[in-house]
Motif scaffolding. Sequence first.
Motif, PDB file in Angstrom:
ATOM      1  N   LYS A  24      45.350  46.494  48.410  1.00  0.00           N
ATOM      2  CA  LYS A  24      44.388  46.860  47.363  1.00  0.00           C
ATOM      3  C   LYS A  24      44.641  46.053  46.090  1.00  0.00           C
ATOM      4  O   LYS A  24      43.709  45.565  45.436  1.00  0.00           O
ATOM      5  CB  LYS A  24      44.487  48.365  47.054  1.00  0.00           C
ATOM      6  CG  LYS A  24      43.806  49.225  48.104  1.00  0.00           C
ATOM      7  CD  LYS A  24      44.022  50.688  47.804  1.00  0.00           C
ATOM      8  CE  LYS A  24      43.447  51.540  48.950  1.00  0.00           C
ATOM      9  NZ  LYS A  24      43.841  52.945  48.815  1.00  0.00           N
ATOM     10  N   ILE A  25      45.934  45.913  45.747  1.00  0.00           N
ATOM     11  CA  ILE A  25      46.280  45.151  44.529  1.00  0.00           C
ATOM     12  C   ILE A  25      45.820  43.694  44.667  1.00  0.00           C
ATOM     13  O   ILE A  25      45.226  43.122  43.761  1.00  0.00           O
ATOM     14  CB  ILE A  25      47.806  45.233  44.250  1.00  0.00           C
ATOM     15  CG1 ILE A  25      48.146  46.674  43.809  1.00  0.00           C
ATOM     16  CG2 ILE A  25      48.210  44.244  43.164  1.00  0.00           C
ATOM     17  CD1 ILE A  25      49.624  46.962  43.736  1.00  0.00           C
ATOM     18  N   TYR A  26      46.096  43.080  45.830  1.00  0.00           N
ATOM     19  CA  TYR A  26      45.682  41.677  46.047  1.00  0.00           C
ATOM     20  C   TYR A  26      44.156  41.535  45.960  1.00  0.00           C
ATOM     21  O   TYR A  26      43.649  40.557  45.409  1.00  0.00           O
ATOM     22  CB  TYR A  26      46.177  41.175  47.402  1.00  0.00           C
ATOM     23  CG  TYR A  26      47.695  41.016  47.482  1.00  0.00           C
ATOM     24  CD1 TYR A  26      48.407  40.548  46.354  1.00  0.00           C
ATOM     25  CD2 TYR A  26      48.410  41.299  48.646  1.00  0.00           C
ATOM     26  CE1 TYR A  26      49.795  40.404  46.428  1.00  0.00           C
ATOM     27  CE2 TYR A  26      49.776  41.143  48.710  1.00  0.00           C
ATOM     28  CZ  TYR A  26      50.469  40.703  47.591  1.00  0.00           C
ATOM     29  OH  TYR A  26      51.825  40.565  47.635  1.00  0.00           O
ATOM     30  N   MET A  27      43.464  42.568  46.495  1.00  0.00           N
ATOM     31  CA  MET A  27      42.002  42.524  46.454  1.00  0.00           C
ATOM     32  C   MET A  27      41.505  42.546  45.013  1.00  0.00           C
ATOM     33  O   MET A  27      40.602  41.794  44.621  1.00  0.00           O
ATOM     34  CB  MET A  27      41.398  43.721  47.219  1.00  0.00           C
ATOM     35  CG  MET A  27      41.303  43.522  48.718  1.00  0.00           C
ATOM     36  SD  MET A  27      40.378  42.059  49.167  1.00  0.00           S
ATOM     37  CE  MET A  27      38.735  42.628  48.778  1.00  0.00           C
ATOM     38  N   VAL A  28      42.109  43.469  44.230  1.00  0.00           N
ATOM     39  CA  VAL A  28      41.729  43.573  42.809  1.00  0.00           C
ATOM     40  C   VAL A  28      41.984  42.245  42.108  1.00  0.00           C
ATOM     41  O   VAL A  28      41.151  41.727  41.351  1.00  0.00           O
ATOM     42  CB  VAL A  28      42.496  44.732  42.134  1.00  0.00           C
ATOM     43  CG1 VAL A  28      42.308  44.685  40.612  1.00  0.00           C
ATOM     44  CG2 VAL A  28      41.999  46.072  42.674  1.00  0.00           C
ATOM     45  N   ILE A  31      39.396  39.700  43.185  1.00  0.00           N
ATOM     46  CA  ILE A  31      38.089  39.935  42.528  1.00  0.00           C
ATOM     47  C   ILE A  31      38.149  39.521  41.059  1.00  0.00           C
ATOM     48  O   ILE A  31      37.243  38.842  40.544  1.00  0.00           O
ATOM     49  CB  ILE A  31      37.668  41.422  42.685  1.00  0.00           C
ATOM     50  CG1 ILE A  31      37.297  41.681  44.150  1.00  0.00           C
ATOM     51  CG2 ILE A  31      36.485  41.768  41.791  1.00  0.00           C
ATOM     52  CD1 ILE A  31      37.207  43.153  44.519  1.00  0.00           C
ATOM     53  N   LEU A  32      39.247  39.902  40.381  1.00  0.00           N
ATOM     54  CA  LEU A  32      39.403  39.525  38.968  1.00  0.00           C
ATOM     55  C   LEU A  32      39.415  38.008  38.795  1.00  0.00           C
ATOM     56  O   LEU A  32      38.776  37.459  37.890  1.00  0.00           O
ATOM     57  CB  LEU A  32      40.698  40.126  38.401  1.00  0.00           C
ATOM     58  CG  LEU A  32      40.632  41.596  37.992  1.00  0.00           C
ATOM     59  CD1 LEU A  32      42.025  42.105  37.591  1.00  0.00           C
ATOM     60  CD2 LEU A  32      39.655  41.796  36.845  1.00  0.00           C
TER      61      LEU A  32
END
Lengths: 185, 134
Positions: A24-28, A31-32
């Motif tokens: 989830k952190i990598y996805m965020v 996206i950022l």
Amino acid sequence: MKEKFNLVVSNLKRVLSNSDLSYKIYMVFAILTFILIGVFGIVPSSKVFIANIKLAIDMNKSNSMLSSKLVELKKVEGDLKAVEDSIFFLENYLPEQFNVQDYIVDFVFSSGETDFSIDRVTPVKEAGDVINLAIVFVGNGNPVELVNILESLNRVTEIQDLKVSQNEGYTTLSMLVKTFIMEKQ
Amino acid sequence: MIILNLLTTQIIKSLKVKQDSLIRQVQSYSEIEKSAKYVDKRVSYYKKILSQRESMSPRLDFILSNTDESIYIKDARYSLSSFSIFAEGPNAYTFTNLISKYLSGGVVSEISIKGARLNTRTGMFEVDMEGRFK
């Protein structure tokens, strides 16, 4: 200080060891990063690209206009060369300067066709491009014929006032004539 | 996007080079353009004067051609709007006839007799008249 740093690193390692959470952190982050690149990279580049396209279209238009202007000017140059001789006549018909002798020559030739001769010519008044001349003709010709010839001159001549008097078998024609010049601006 | 920008920049550069060259060529014709405009203006002005000029000869021709041979015009003055005549004739009838011809010709709108007398020395009628052209 070093201990605090080691604590933060170990906490981070612990959090990231959880594969769901790390995903989830990598996805965020992903996206950022995408948003940041979009805002600070692609959008300005696109704006530059759109501006370039608009500029290119405008320049193309103005180049087309300049090209047609050039073609037009080349044509004008050709036309001017073609009418070079006629410009000389224009100078005679509508001179840039008032030279009384040119008018006298015209009037002498004109009156020569009738039975009149010039007695005197006096420039009366100059107002802009209009010149008034007082002319006196003496002779035995037909006044209508003389007036007709003078009014038919290519050098535009308008008879404003005409006095016809008979003296000892001679006709005297005193006239006020309006002529035109065109001063070069 | 960077490649596209590079490409458009190159296009703009080449358009600029072409534009500079065209501007130089157009500027070299500035004198020709100036003289062409002047000639055009002069021709237009000449045509305008020609179209607006009023002619005295039809008026003069009308007055003289309608004057009977028995009438001798001693003095006459013509402008584009009016005329005045001092003439002598053998009798009053010739002048009546003359005035009638002038007024019926469609060129003269009015005539006024300023003076008329019989010259006993010559036995001729002398008439001083004025008129206005239509």
